[in-house]
Design a protein around this motif. Structure first.
Motif, mmCIF file in Angstrom:
data_model
loop_
_atom_site.group_PDB
_atom_site.id
_atom_site.type_symbol
_atom_site.label_atom_id
_atom_site.label_comp_id
_atom_site.label_asym_id
_atom_site.label_seq_id
_atom_site.Cartn_x
_atom_site.Cartn_y
_atom_site.Cartn_z
ATOM 1 N N MET A 1 19.896 10.357 5.379
ATOM 2 C CA MET A 1 19.398 9.298 6.264
ATOM 3 C C MET A 1 17.971 9.625 6.712
ATOM 4 N N ILE A 2 17.127 8.609 6.679
ATOM 5 C CA ILE A 2 15.737 8.747 7.114
ATOM 6 C C ILE A 2 15.553 7.971 8.412
ATOM 7 N N ASP A 3 14.983 8.624 9.407
ATOM 8 C CA ASP A 3 14.600 7.950 10.643
ATOM 9 C C ASP A 3 13.164 7.466 10.485
ATOM 10 N N LEU A 4 12.976 6.172 10.611
ATOM 11 C CA LEU A 4 11.658 5.560 10.482
ATOM 12 C C LEU A 4 11.143 5.196 11.864
ATOM 13 N N TYR A 5 10.126 5.902 12.304
ATOM 14 C CA TYR A 5 9.463 5.619 13.571
ATOM 15 C C TYR A 5 8.424 4.538 13.307
ATOM 16 N N TYR A 6 8.607 3.380 13.933
ATOM 17 C CA TYR A 6 8.045 2.148 13.377
ATOM 18 C C TYR A 6 7.699 1.152 14.465
ATOM 19 N N TRP A 7 6.685 0.347 14.167
ATOM 20 C CA TRP A 7 6.395 -0.883 14.888
ATOM 21 C C TRP A 7 5.874 -1.871 13.842
ATOM 22 N N PRO A 8 6.150 -3.174 13.989
ATOM 23 C CA PRO A 8 5.801 -4.129 12.930
ATOM 24 C C PRO A 8 4.302 -4.412 12.852
ATOM 25 N N THR A 9 3.600 -3.560 12.140
ATOM 26 C CA THR A 9 2.165 -3.669 11.878
ATOM 27 C C THR A 9 1.956 -3.431 10.384
ATOM 28 N N PRO A 10 0.759 -3.678 9.862
ATOM 29 C CA PRO A 10 0.545 -3.409 8.436
ATOM 30 C C PRO A 10 0.906 -1.988 8.019
ATOM 31 N N ASN A 11 0.548 -0.985 8.822
ATOM 32 C CA ASN A 11 0.889 0.380 8.435
ATOM 33 C C ASN A 11 2.393 0.629 8.501
ATOM 34 N N GLY A 12 3.052 0.033 9.473
ATOM 35 C CA GLY A 12 4.503 0.157 9.526
ATOM 36 C C GLY A 12 5.183 -0.520 8.351
ATOM 37 N N MET A 28 15.787 2.444 11.822
ATOM 38 C CA MET A 28 14.536 2.166 12.515
ATOM 39 C C MET A 28 14.584 2.727 13.926
ATOM 40 N N VAL A 29 13.543 3.489 14.284
ATOM 41 C CA VAL A 29 13.361 3.973 15.652
ATOM 42 C C VAL A 29 12.097 3.294 16.177
ATOM 43 N N PRO A 30 12.225 2.248 16.989
ATOM 44 C CA PRO A 30 11.024 1.546 17.444
ATOM 45 C C PRO A 30 10.114 2.437 18.273
ATOM 46 N N VAL A 31 8.822 2.340 18.014
ATOM 47 C CA VAL A 31 7.806 3.026 18.813
ATOM 48 C C VAL A 31 6.906 1.925 19.372
ATOM 49 N N ASN A 49 -0.871 12.899 15.625
ATOM 50 C CA ASN A 49 -2.009 11.990 15.725
ATOM 51 C C ASN A 49 -1.697 10.763 16.577
ATOM 52 N N ASN A 50 -0.566 10.758 17.237
ATOM 53 C CA ASN A 50 -0.077 9.642 18.069
ATOM 54 C C ASN A 50 -0.229 8.274 17.383
ATOM 55 N N ARG A 51 0.165 8.254 16.123
ATOM 56 C CA ARG A 51 0.182 7.003 15.375
ATOM 57 C C ARG A 51 1.534 6.872 14.673
ATOM 58 N N MET A 52 1.983 5.626 14.579
ATOM 59 C CA MET A 52 3.113 5.377 13.707
ATOM 60 C C MET A 52 2.549 4.649 12.471
ATOM 61 N N PRO A 53 3.277 4.681 11.349
ATOM 62 C CA PRO A 53 4.644 5.154 11.177
ATOM 63 C C PRO A 53 4.707 6.673 11.000
ATOM 64 N N ALA A 54 5.912 7.163 11.220
ATOM 65 C CA ALA A 54 6.252 8.538 10.882
ATOM 66 C C ALA A 54 7.718 8.519 10.450
ATOM 67 N N ILE A 55 8.139 9.555 9.760
ATOM 68 C CA ILE A 55 9.535 9.638 9.353
ATOM 69 C C ILE A 55 10.095 11.021 9.671
ATOM 70 N N VAL A 56 11.396 11.055 9.840
ATOM 71 C CA VAL A 56 12.157 12.294 9.792
ATOM 72 C C VAL A 56 13.211 12.104 8.705
ATOM 73 N N ASP A 57 13.076 12.870 7.638
ATOM 74 C CA ASP A 57 14.064 12.850 6.561
ATOM 75 C C ASP A 57 15.083 13.931 6.872
ATOM 76 N N ASP A 202 10.335 -8.236 7.323
ATOM 77 C CA ASP A 202 11.162 -8.821 8.384
ATOM 78 C C ASP A 202 11.672 -7.784 9.376
ATOM 79 N N LEU A 203 11.595 -6.513 9.028
ATOM 80 C CA LEU A 203 12.110 -5.476 9.924
ATOM 81 C C LEU A 203 11.386 -5.530 11.274
ATOM 82 N N GLY A 204 12.146 -5.668 12.335
ATOM 83 C CA GLY A 204 11.559 -5.703 13.666
ATOM 84 C C GLY A 204 10.758 -6.952 13.963
ATOM 85 N N ARG A 205 11.055 -8.039 13.277
ATOM 86 C CA ARG A 205 10.295 -9.276 13.503
ATOM 87 C C ARG A 205 10.311 -9.682 14.979
#
Length: 232
Positions: A1-12, A28-31, A49-57, A202-205
């Protein structure tokens, strides 16, 4: 399982698209970057770097949990983990990495600045607005010429396209007329039809905010004093 630290932006969206394309199990772990959650100590341990996305695999190298920041690095990691969307042979591999780096070093920063000065800047700075619009159009032209030779950025569909596509999704906000770049338009429409791309976008729309919906506190977290405060 991968934890995706995410917010709906182009990089996310780059990473949510890749996870969907690969069929990987993820959570999805919303940031909430407007609320300043990217500055929380627990998140900084994952993304200094206080930016998302990031992951924990949780099944990372040698079976141990592994955290990673920076969307380009994450794309390469996931491609190598799954053996997908990054060719194994050197010619194709480095062509995909070349266009991925072009996105990371050119498209993302320039389109981002273009959008910032058009939508969020508190002062009207015509020079800045025109500079970043001009550079955005130049980059559109680079990709349009490339796509006049090949179907996708690196030839075959790859992580380079997944990195690029989300930034072209916001072309209306950038003031760029995509119809002036027919090869980009053809590529964009083809990728938009991919089911995994639609799921990733659509994730986090429900979390999305329009520029005119942001309060002053959110703007400080994204662009102002909070963004540049020193942290231990």
């Amino acid at each position: 399982m991968i934890d995706l630290y995410y917010w709906p932006t182009p990089n996310g969206w780059k990473i949510s698209i890749m996870l969907e394309e690969c069929g990987l199990d993820y959570r999805m772990v919303p940031v909430n970057i407007g609320a300043g959650e990217q500055f929380e100590p627990d998140f900084l341990k994952i993304s200094p770097n206080n930016r998302m996305p990031a992951i924990v695999d949780n099944d990372g190298p040698e079976g141990a949990p592994w955290h990673l920041m920076e969307s380009g690095a994450i794309l390469i990691y996931l491609a190598e983990k799954t053996g997908r969307f990054l060719p194994a042979e050197p010619g194709g591999r480095y062509r995909a990495i070349e266009w991925l780096m072009w996105q990371m070093g050119g498209v993302g920063p320039m389109f981002g600045q273009n959008g910032h000065f058009r939508l969020y800047a508190t002062e009207d700075i015509p020079y800045a607005k025109q500079r970043y619009l001009n550079e955005s159009n130049r980059l559109y032209g680079v990709l349009d010429r490339r796509l006049g030779e090949v179907e996708y950025a690196a030839g075959d569909y790859s992580i380079a396209d997944m990195a690029l596509f989300p930034w072209f999704m916001v072309h209306r906000q950038q003031g760029v007329a995509m119809d002036d770049y027919p090869n980009v338009r053809r590529w964009y429409e083809a990728i938009k039809q991919r089911p995994a791309v639609r799921r990733g976008v659509d994730l986090g729309r429900e979390l999305r905010r329009k520029p005119d919906e942001m309060g002053e506190a959110e703007k400080k977290n994204l662009f102002g004093d909070n963004q540049f405060a020193k942290r231990a």
